[in-house]
Design a protein around this motif. Structure first.
Motif, PDB file in Angstrom:
ATOM      1  N   ALA A  88       0.847  -1.194   0.000  1.00 50.70           N
ATOM      2  CA  ALA A  88       0.000   0.000   0.000  1.00 50.70           C
ATOM      3  C   ALA A  88       0.880   1.240   0.000  1.00 50.70           C
ATOM      4  O   ALA A  88       2.037   1.186   0.403  1.00 50.70           O
ATOM      5  CB  ALA A  88      -0.896   0.012   1.232  1.00 50.70           C
ATOM      6  N   ALA A  89       0.322   2.347  -0.463  1.00 50.60           N
ATOM      7  CA  ALA A  89       1.036   3.617  -0.435  1.00 50.60           C
ATOM      8  C   ALA A  89       0.880   4.309   0.909  1.00 50.60           C
ATOM      9  O   ALA A  89       1.651   5.197   1.252  1.00 50.60           O
ATOM     10  CB  ALA A  89       0.527   4.533  -1.550  1.00 50.60           C
ATOM     11  N   ALA A  90      -0.132   3.926   1.676  1.00 46.25           N
ATOM     12  CA  ALA A  90      -0.378   4.546   2.976  1.00 46.25           C
ATOM     13  C   ALA A  90      -0.783   3.480   3.968  1.00 46.25           C
ATOM     14  O   ALA A  90      -1.441   2.507   3.625  1.00 46.25           O
ATOM     15  CB  ALA A  90      -1.482   5.590   2.863  1.00 46.25           C
ATOM     16  N   LEU A  91      -0.377   3.679   5.216  1.00 47.84           N
ATOM     17  CA  LEU A  91      -0.745   2.806   6.315  1.00 47.84           C
ATOM     18  C   LEU A  91      -1.377   3.677   7.376  1.00 47.84           C
ATOM     19  O   LEU A  91      -0.774   4.641   7.840  1.00 47.84           O
ATOM     20  CB  LEU A  91       0.491   2.112   6.891  1.00 47.84           C
ATOM     21  N   VAL A  92      -2.613   3.383   7.759  1.00 53.16           N
ATOM     22  CA  VAL A  92      -3.303   4.119   8.821  1.00 53.16           C
ATOM     23  C   VAL A  92      -3.539   3.157   9.971  1.00 53.16           C
ATOM     24  O   VAL A  92      -4.142   2.105   9.786  1.00 53.16           O
ATOM     25  CB  VAL A  92      -4.656   4.691   8.341  1.00 53.16           C
ATOM     26  N   VAL A  93      -3.049   3.510  11.152  1.00 50.55           N
ATOM     27  CA  VAL A  93      -3.276   2.700  12.341  1.00 50.55           C
ATOM     28  C   VAL A  93      -4.417   3.343  13.116  1.00 50.55           C
ATOM     29  O   VAL A  93      -4.318   4.481  13.542  1.00 50.55           O
ATOM     30  CB  VAL A  93      -2.004   2.602  13.210  1.00 50.55           C
ATOM     31  N   ALA A  94      -5.526   2.627  13.269  1.00 52.24           N
ATOM     32  CA  ALA A  94      -6.720   3.150  13.928  1.00 52.24           C
ATOM     33  C   ALA A  94      -6.970   2.371  15.209  1.00 52.24           C
ATOM     34  O   ALA A  94      -7.911   1.611  15.323  1.00 52.24           O
ATOM     35  CB  ALA A  94      -7.918   3.068  12.982  1.00 52.24           C
ATOM     36  N   THR A  95      -6.085   2.569  16.171  1.00 53.50           N
ATOM     37  CA  THR A  95      -6.182   1.845  17.433  1.00 53.50           C
ATOM     38  C   THR A  95      -6.138   2.831  18.589  1.00 53.50           C
ATOM     39  O   THR A  95      -5.087   3.201  19.051  1.00 53.50           O
ATOM     40  CB  THR A  95      -5.026   0.835  17.580  1.00 53.50           C
ATOM     41  N   GLY A  96      -7.274   3.317  19.028  1.00 50.89           N
ATOM     42  CA  GLY A  96      -7.333   4.130  20.236  1.00 50.89           C
ATOM     43  C   GLY A  96      -7.416   5.621  20.037  1.00 50.89           C
ATOM     44  O   GLY A  96      -6.832   6.369  20.804  1.00 50.89           O
ATOM     45  N   GLN A  97      -8.162   6.115  19.044  1.00 50.63           N
ATOM     46  CA  GLN A  97      -8.237   7.562  18.810  1.00 50.63           C
ATOM     47  C   GLN A  97      -8.848   8.302  19.992  1.00 50.63           C
ATOM     48  O   GLN A  97      -8.460   9.408  20.308  1.00 50.63           O
ATOM     49  CB  GLN A  97      -9.036   7.873  17.544  1.00 50.63           C
ATOM     50  N   GLU A  98      -9.839   7.726  20.651  1.00 49.03           N
ATOM     51  CA  GLU A  98     -10.523   8.431  21.733  1.00 49.03           C
ATOM     52  C   GLU A  98      -9.656   8.557  22.985  1.00 49.03           C
ATOM     53  O   GLU A  98      -9.917   9.380  23.835  1.00 49.03           O
ATOM     54  CB  GLU A  98     -11.850   7.738  22.064  1.00 49.03           C
ATOM     55  N   GLY A  99      -8.662   7.735  23.123  1.00 47.26           N
ATOM     56  CA  GLY A  99      -7.708   7.838  24.219  1.00 47.26           C
ATOM     57  C   GLY A  99      -6.380   8.305  23.650  1.00 47.26           C
ATOM     58  O   GLY A  99      -6.328   8.977  22.631  1.00 47.26           O
ATOM     59  N   ALA A 100      -5.315   7.963  24.316  1.00 42.63           N
ATOM     60  CA  ALA A 100      -3.995   8.285  23.791  1.00 42.63           C
ATOM     61  C   ALA A 100      -3.735   7.423  22.562  1.00 42.63           C
ATOM     62  O   ALA A 100      -3.979   6.215  22.584  1.00 42.63           O
ATOM     63  CB  ALA A 100      -2.942   8.013  24.859  1.00 42.63           C
ATOM     64  N   VAL A 155      -2.246   4.942  20.094  1.00 45.63           N
ATOM     65  CA  VAL A 155      -1.367   3.787  20.303  1.00 45.63           C
ATOM     66  C   VAL A 155      -1.041   3.196  18.948  1.00 45.63           C
ATOM     67  O   VAL A 155      -1.935   2.869  18.177  1.00 45.63           O
ATOM     68  CB  VAL A 155      -2.073   2.719  21.174  1.00 45.63           C
ATOM     69  N   ILE A 156       0.237   3.083  18.644  1.00 42.69           N
ATOM     70  CA  ILE A 156       0.671   2.390  17.435  1.00 42.69           C
ATOM     71  C   ILE A 156       1.452   1.164  17.890  1.00 42.69           C
ATOM     72  O   ILE A 156       2.541   1.292  18.422  1.00 42.69           O
ATOM     73  CB  ILE A 156       1.526   3.280  16.520  1.00 42.69           C
ATOM     74  N   PRO A 157       0.849  -0.008  17.727  1.00 45.87           N
ATOM     75  CA  PRO A 157       1.543  -1.226  18.167  1.00 45.87           C
ATOM     76  C   PRO A 157       2.755  -1.501  17.289  1.00 45.87           C
ATOM     77  O   PRO A 157       2.845  -0.988  16.163  1.00 45.87           O
ATOM     78  CB  PRO A 157       0.478  -2.311  17.991  1.00 45.87           C
ATOM     79  N   PRO A 158       3.697  -2.293  17.782  1.00 44.35           N
ATOM     80  CA  PRO A 158       4.843  -2.632  16.940  1.00 44.35           C
ATOM     81  C   PRO A 158       4.376  -3.411  15.707  1.00 44.35           C
ATOM     82  O   PRO A 158       3.614  -4.370  15.831  1.00 44.35           O
ATOM     83  CB  PRO A 158       5.720  -3.501  17.834  1.00 44.35           C
ATOM     84  N   ILE A 159       4.798  -2.963  14.544  1.00 45.82           N
ATOM     85  CA  ILE A 159       4.453  -3.619  13.280  1.00 45.82           C
ATOM     86  C   ILE A 159       5.766  -3.932  12.575  1.00 45.82           C
ATOM     87  O   ILE A 159       6.494  -3.007  12.190  1.00 45.82           O
ATOM     88  CB  ILE A 159       3.560  -2.723  12.399  1.00 45.82           C
ATOM     89  N   GLU A 160       6.047  -5.208  12.427  1.00 42.07           N
ATOM     90  CA  GLU A 160       7.308  -5.607  11.803  1.00 42.07           C
ATOM     91  C   GLU A 160       7.425  -5.004  10.410  1.00 42.07           C
ATOM     92  O   GLU A 160       6.493  -5.078   9.607  1.00 42.07           O
ATOM     93  CB  GLU A 160       7.384  -7.131  11.722  1.00 42.07           C
ATOM     94  N   GLY A 161       8.545  -4.374  10.126  1.00 39.64           N
ATOM     95  CA  GLY A 161       8.802  -3.779   8.826  1.00 39.64           C
ATOM     96  C   GLY A 161       8.328  -2.344   8.693  1.00 39.64           C
ATOM     97  O   GLY A 161       8.582  -1.696   7.677  1.00 39.64           O
ATOM     98  N   MET A 169       0.585   6.665   9.655  1.00 38.08           N
ATOM     99  CA  MET A 169       0.055   7.587  10.667  1.00 38.08           C
ATOM    100  C   MET A 169      -0.947   6.880  11.556  1.00 38.08           C
ATOM    101  O   MET A 169      -1.443   5.808  11.218  1.00 38.08           O
ATOM    102  CB  MET A 169      -0.636   8.762   9.994  1.00 38.08           C
ATOM    103  N   HIS A 170      -1.255   7.509  12.665  1.00 36.97           N
ATOM    104  CA  HIS A 170      -2.347   7.064  13.523  1.00 36.97           C
ATOM    105  C   HIS A 170      -3.599   7.809  13.074  1.00 36.97           C
ATOM    106  O   HIS A 170      -3.527   8.928  12.551  1.00 36.97           O
ATOM    107  CB  HIS A 170      -2.038   7.391  14.990  1.00 36.97           C
ATOM    108  N   SER A 171      -4.753   7.209  13.272  1.00 34.87           N
ATOM    109  CA  SER A 171      -6.005   7.844  12.837  1.00 34.87           C
ATOM    110  C   SER A 171      -6.246   9.185  13.528  1.00 34.87           C
ATOM    111  O   SER A 171      -6.979  10.026  13.000  1.00 34.87           O
ATOM    112  CB  SER A 171      -7.190   6.907  13.076  1.00 34.87           C
ATOM    113  N   ALA A 172      -5.622   9.423  14.666  1.00 33.82           N
ATOM    114  CA  ALA A 172      -5.767  10.715  15.348  1.00 33.82           C
ATOM    115  C   ALA A 172      -5.215  11.853  14.487  1.00 33.82           C
ATOM    116  O   ALA A 172      -5.625  13.006  14.643  1.00 33.82           O
ATOM    117  CB  ALA A 172      -5.064  10.682  16.700  1.00 33.82           C
ATOM    118  N   ALA A 173      -4.309  11.530  13.555  1.00 34.23           N
ATOM    119  CA  ALA A 173      -3.721  12.541  12.670  1.00 34.23           C
ATOM    120  C   ALA A 173      -4.452  12.627  11.330  1.00 34.23           C
ATOM    121  O   ALA A 173      -4.042  13.385  10.452  1.00 34.23           O
ATOM    122  CB  ALA A 173      -2.245  12.227  12.436  1.00 34.23           C
ATOM    123  N   TRP A 174      -5.529  11.860  11.151  1.00 36.11           N
ATOM    124  CA  TRP A 174      -6.246  11.794   9.878  1.00 36.11           C
ATOM    125  C   TRP A 174      -6.878  13.136   9.543  1.00 36.11           C
ATOM    126  O   TRP A 174      -7.552  13.743  10.368  1.00 36.11           O
ATOM    127  CB  TRP A 174      -7.317  10.711   9.945  1.00 36.11           C
TER     128      TRP A 174
END
Length: 92
Positions: A16-28, A30-36, A45-50
């Motif tokens: 993909a050209a973009a990766l969006v991590v959407a885990t915990g926008q309403e709280g702090a 969180v971007i879990p470790p993602i190999e590679g 980015m995290h969805s909080a920055a969307w």
């Protein structure tokens, strides 16, 4: 790797050209470790920055997480003309 409900581990490769991590926008955010992730050449980015999907028109995107934020980001990407939207979600 992805662990299925029966405990089996499956390997999948996503491109993909973009990766969006959407885990915990309403709280702090969180971007879990993602190999590679450190060698991923697209935008990550995290969805909080969307800020909207228009700049991803014609590009493939991977959304990690399918809670409210992930669903809204995936829909926005599709509505703004992304070439493909893949969503990953863990099982309960």
């Amino acid at each position: 790797s992805i662990r299925t409900a029966d405990g089996a581990v499956q390997w999948r490769r996503y491109e993909a050209a973009a990766l969006v991590v959407a885990t915990g926008q309403e709280g702090a955010p969180v971007i879990p470790p993602i190999e590679g992730r450190e060698s991923f050449e697209g935008e990550s980015m995290h969805s909080a920055a969307w800020r909207g999907g228009a700049k991803y028109a014609g590009k493939k995107a991977l959304v990690v997480g399918f809670g409210n934020s992930g669903a809204e980001v995936a829909l926005d990407l599709w509505e703004q003309g992304a070439a493909g939207v893949t969503v990953t979600a863990r099982s309960p």
